[in-house]
Design an enzyme around this catalytic site. Structure first.
Site, PDB file in Angstrom:
ATOM      1  N   PRO A   1     -12.504 100.150   0.962  1.00 21.02           N
ATOM      2  CA  PRO A   1     -12.525 100.436   2.261  1.00 21.02           C
ATOM      3  C   PRO A   1     -12.312  98.911   3.022  1.00 21.02           C
ATOM      4  O   PRO A   1     -13.056  98.141   2.546  1.00 21.02           O
ATOM      5  CB  PRO A   1     -13.764 101.117   2.876  1.00 21.02           C
ATOM      6  CG  PRO A   1     -14.176 101.968   1.598  1.00 21.02           C
ATOM      7  CD  PRO A   1     -13.694 101.172   0.389  1.00 21.02           C
ATOM      8  N   CYS A   2     -11.312  98.895   3.856  1.00 19.28           N
ATOM      9  CA  CYS A   2     -10.926  97.554   4.215  1.00 19.28           C
ATOM     10  C   CYS A   2     -11.557  97.056   5.437  1.00 19.28           C
ATOM     11  O   CYS A   2     -11.131  96.075   5.947  1.00 19.28           O
ATOM     12  CB  CYS A   2      -9.535  97.539   4.042  1.00 19.28           C
ATOM     13  SG  CYS A   2      -8.828  98.637   5.605  1.00 19.28           S
ATOM     14  N   GLN A   3     -12.239  98.096   6.184  1.00 20.85           N
ATOM     15  CA  GLN A   3     -12.814  97.539   7.699  1.00 20.85           C
ATOM     16  C   GLN A   3     -13.494  96.389   7.771  1.00 20.85           C
ATOM     17  O   GLN A   3     -13.302  95.411   8.643  1.00 20.85           O
ATOM     18  CB  GLN A   3     -13.534  98.745   8.416  1.00 20.85           C
ATOM     19  CG  GLN A   3     -12.736 100.067   8.617  1.00 20.85           C
ATOM     20  CD  GLN A   3     -12.698 100.888   7.537  1.00 20.85           C
ATOM     21  OE1 GLN A   3     -13.125 100.604   6.223  1.00 20.85           O
ATOM     22  NE2 GLN A   3     -12.414 102.308   7.636  1.00 20.85           N
TER      23      GLN A   3
ATOM     24  N   PHE B   1     -13.078  93.732   5.838  1.00 19.95           N
ATOM     25  CA  PHE B   1     -12.352  92.691   5.378  1.00 19.95           C
ATOM     26  C   PHE B   1     -11.242  92.307   6.743  1.00 19.95           C
ATOM     27  O   PHE B   1     -10.564  91.200   6.436  1.00 19.95           O
ATOM     28  CB  PHE B   1     -11.455  92.810   4.135  1.00 19.95           C
ATOM     29  CG  PHE B   1     -12.378  93.042   2.758  1.00 19.95           C
ATOM     30  CD1 PHE B   1     -13.653  92.520   2.644  1.00 19.95           C
ATOM     31  CD2 PHE B   1     -11.865  94.218   2.022  1.00 19.95           C
ATOM     32  CE1 PHE B   1     -14.408  92.670   1.622  1.00 19.95           C
ATOM     33  CE2 PHE B   1     -12.797  94.300   0.701  1.00 19.95           C
ATOM     34  CZ  PHE B   1     -14.017  93.688   0.737  1.00 19.95           C
TER      35      PHE B   1
END
Length: 356
Positions: A78-80, A82
């Site tokens: 999950p990239c939120q 980053f």
């Protein structure tokens, strides 16, 4: 045969690109129930484990491979946390930001021939590059030759300027070279010009296209393959005062074009992000389709937000791909996804190396 394992699979953008490149997906892992339902519907032959990745034993699901088969593990934690636009959670105290360790665990346990790790562009700057370097160091330590780069989706046939960080590794000492950029680009008008005219708040499951497939451009024909009608014509309903604001915004403009008298709900316009109330331009690839409902991205020539199918087209999901869940769930799934055509370009190059 190259077999794939997709972890943090979301709706399945990476898997779709892998399948387009001839990779058979052995199994997938996704915690979110709505995203897993979307994946299950569109990848009916692929087992999907809907569970927290920490609870999954990769060896319990590994397929039986022949001597000449190869395996690739791929996915994006999950990239939120980053994202470069997310200043509040860009630290290791956010539990989402430690999920890269689960990716490393899968690779370490399974020892696949290849891996592909993807994330937002902001992953490179996260913790001043310390996390990126840690991931690379861990994967090199367990025997992988690693190459990484930030790729722009519009360079690979996706009608959207979207940057993704991609790291590819293999245990055959191959120096991987990323695919060359395409010379042509696909514009917003080419991507969605054949889709139905819709109204604010319209929720119509199926509508005819504006033209027959033989009159459509090459990108639209590719997206329409296997679809006779345009599905999931769902548009969020905006309040009348929001639609009134839209009318003042030209293509490429944002909230700053709205008269002050119509912005009374905004106490300080200086705090408005440049992507808010942005009308996308028809003669260019789109800006990033992330949370397009929250950002109130505006259709290029209609005074409304983007429909589910329009946003999916701008991400290069084919029209036969059906999303499951609430409208908000679906919008989030599309915004989080890796564009399948970008994924296909990278997987095609991996397939090239496996055939040598």
């Amino acid at each position: 045969m190259l077999y794939g394992i997709d972890i943090f699979c979301g709706a399945g953008g990476l898997s779709l690109g892998a399948e387009m490149a001839g990779i058979q997906i052995a199994f997938a892992v996704e915690k979110d129930k709505s995203a897993a339902a979307t994946y299950r519907y569109n990848h009916k032959k692929t087992p999907i484990i809907c569970d927290d990745i920490h609870n999954v034993d990769p060896l319990a699901h590994i397929p039986n491979l022949n001597a000449d088969d190869q395996l690739i593990v791929f996915g994006g934690p999950p990239c939120q946390g980053f994202s470069s636009s997310n200043t509040k959670t860009r630290n290791l105290q956010n539990p989402n930001n430690s999920l890269f360790e689960e990716f490393v665990r899968f690779v370490s346990v399974l020892q696949p021939d290849w891996f592909l790790f993807e994330n937002v562009e902001g992953f490179v700057q996260f913790e001043n590059g310390l996390v990126q370097n840690k991931v690379k160091k861990c994967l090199k330590k367990i025997g992988y030759t690693v190459c990484d780069e930030v790729l722009t989706a519009s360079d690979y046939g996706v009608p959207q300027h979207r940057n993704r960080y991609i790291m590819v590794g293999n245990r055959h000492k191959i120096k991987f070279v990323f695919p060359l950029k395409r010379q042509d680009i696909v514009t917003v008008a080419e991507a969605i010009g054949d889709l139905p005219v819709l109204e604010n708040g319209q929720m119509t499951e199926s509508l005819p296209y504006k033209c027959p497939i033989n009159k459509a451009n090459s990108y639209a024909r590719l997206m329409r393959k296997g679809s006779k009608k345009c599905k999931q014509n769902y548009v969020s309903r905006n309040a009348d005062y929001v639609v009134e604001r839209y009318r003042y915004i030209g293509q490429g403009q944002n909230w700053s074009a709205i008269p002050d008298k119509l912005m009374g709900t905004y106490k300080n316009k200086k705090n408005c992000h440049s992507g808010i109330y942005k009308r996308i331009e028809q003669d260019k690839p789109s800006i990033v389709i992330s949370n397009y409902r929250k950002n109130m991205l505006i259709h290029p020539w209609q005074d409304r937000g983007l429909s589910v199918r329009e946003a999916a087209r701008l991400q290069s999901f084919p029209d036969k791909f059906i999303f499951k869940g609430t409208l908000m769930d679906i919008q989030q799934q599309i915004g989080n996804a890796v564009p399948p055509l970008l994924a296909k370009a990278v997987f095609d190059k991996i397939q090239y190396y496996t055939s040598q």
